[in-house]
Design a protein around this motif. Sequence first.
Motif, PDB file in Angstrom:
ATOM      1  N   GLU A 134      38.629  43.030  44.362  1.00  0.00           N
ATOM      2  CA  GLU A 134      38.991  41.916  43.467  1.00  0.00           C
ATOM      3  C   GLU A 134      38.889  40.578  44.203  1.00  0.00           C
ATOM      4  O   GLU A 134      38.395  39.604  43.655  1.00  0.00           O
ATOM      5  CB  GLU A 134      40.404  42.109  42.921  1.00  0.00           C
ATOM      6  N   ALA A 135      39.372  40.536  45.452  1.00  0.00           N
ATOM      7  CA  ALA A 135      39.306  39.289  46.235  1.00  0.00           C
ATOM      8  C   ALA A 135      37.870  38.910  46.503  1.00  0.00           C
ATOM      9  O   ALA A 135      37.505  37.726  46.446  1.00  0.00           O
ATOM     10  CB  ALA A 135      40.094  39.455  47.535  1.00  0.00           C
ATOM     11  N   ASP A 136      37.027  39.890  46.813  1.00  0.00           N
ATOM     12  CA  ASP A 136      35.606  39.615  47.056  1.00  0.00           C
ATOM     13  C   ASP A 136      34.936  39.057  45.806  1.00  0.00           C
ATOM     14  O   ASP A 136      34.148  38.116  45.891  1.00  0.00           O
ATOM     15  CB  ASP A 136      34.864  40.873  47.520  1.00  0.00           C
ATOM     16  N   GLU A 137      35.237  39.625  44.645  1.00  0.00           N
ATOM     17  CA  GLU A 137      34.651  39.125  43.396  1.00  0.00           C
ATOM     18  C   GLU A 137      35.122  37.711  43.098  1.00  0.00           C
ATOM     19  O   GLU A 137      34.343  36.887  42.650  1.00  0.00           O
ATOM     20  CB  GLU A 137      35.006  40.066  42.240  1.00  0.00           C
ATOM     21  N   LEU A 138      36.386  37.422  43.397  1.00  0.00           N
ATOM     22  CA  LEU A 138      36.909  36.075  43.190  1.00  0.00           C
ATOM     23  C   LEU A 138      36.205  35.084  44.118  1.00  0.00           C
ATOM     24  O   LEU A 138      35.839  33.995  43.692  1.00  0.00           O
ATOM     25  CB  LEU A 138      38.420  36.044  43.441  1.00  0.00           C
ATOM     26  N   ASP A 139      35.983  35.479  45.368  1.00  0.00           N
ATOM     27  CA  ASP A 139      35.266  34.628  46.323  1.00  0.00           C
ATOM     28  C   ASP A 139      33.850  34.328  45.826  1.00  0.00           C
ATOM     29  O   ASP A 139      33.374  33.208  45.940  1.00  0.00           O
ATOM     30  CB  ASP A 139      35.200  35.291  47.704  1.00  0.00           C
ATOM     31  N   ILE A 140      33.187  35.334  45.266  1.00  0.00           N
ATOM     32  CA  ILE A 140      31.818  35.163  44.775  1.00  0.00           C
ATOM     33  C   ILE A 140      31.806  34.208  43.586  1.00  0.00           C
ATOM     34  O   ILE A 140      30.951  33.334  43.490  1.00  0.00           O
ATOM     35  CB  ILE A 140      31.203  36.527  44.383  1.00  0.00           C
ATOM     36  N   ARG A 141      32.779  34.347  42.684  1.00  0.00           N
ATOM     37  CA  ARG A 141      32.834  33.485  41.503  1.00  0.00           C
ATOM     38  C   ARG A 141      33.157  32.034  41.851  1.00  0.00           C
ATOM     39  O   ARG A 141      32.694  31.135  41.165  1.00  0.00           O
ATOM     40  CB  ARG A 141      33.848  34.019  40.499  1.00  0.00           C
ATOM     41  N   THR A 142      33.953  31.822  42.885  1.00  0.00           N
ATOM     42  CA  THR A 142      34.343  30.454  43.239  1.00  0.00           C
ATOM     43  C   THR A 142      33.374  29.804  44.211  1.00  0.00           C
ATOM     44  O   THR A 142      33.482  28.615  44.480  1.00  0.00           O
ATOM     45  CB  THR A 142      35.768  30.417  43.850  1.00  0.00           C
TER      46      THR A 142
END
Length: 143
Positions: A134-142
């Motif tokens: 989840e943190a990795d996906e958030l990093d990618i989106r931001t």
Amino acid sequence: MTSEASELLEILWGRASTAPVSTSQLRVLFILEHSEGINLRTLADALGSTPPSTSRLCDRLQAVGFVERRPGAISRRELRLFLSRRGRSFLSELRLRRERALESVLAQMPAAQRTALLGGLEAFCAAAAAQIHEADELDIRTA
């Protein structure tokens, strides 16, 4: 309980010596194992450190033969960091010593409690992996 377990693991693993490297240097080795070929700035970011401090850590690791610096494919001025064969061997031996220390503790536990611990650890690993994902996906989106 998590604090106590964490401290006990540190003591147990501390007996499985990490010499000749410090805790900070060990973090570098683990990062390089999973991100081979990264540059110094990326490693410094991963450590939450500065490039000069990270460079000194790598100097010491290179001196004991655990890290290799190689020129980048695109820019020869940029150096890429890799674990050496000796560095890989060190991590493998360290993991083996740590596993033996844990196995010794587990052998003292009753079978039913080992089974319960296994189920708990499987659930812990699944939850941790989901949180990291989840943190990795958030990093990618931001980004």
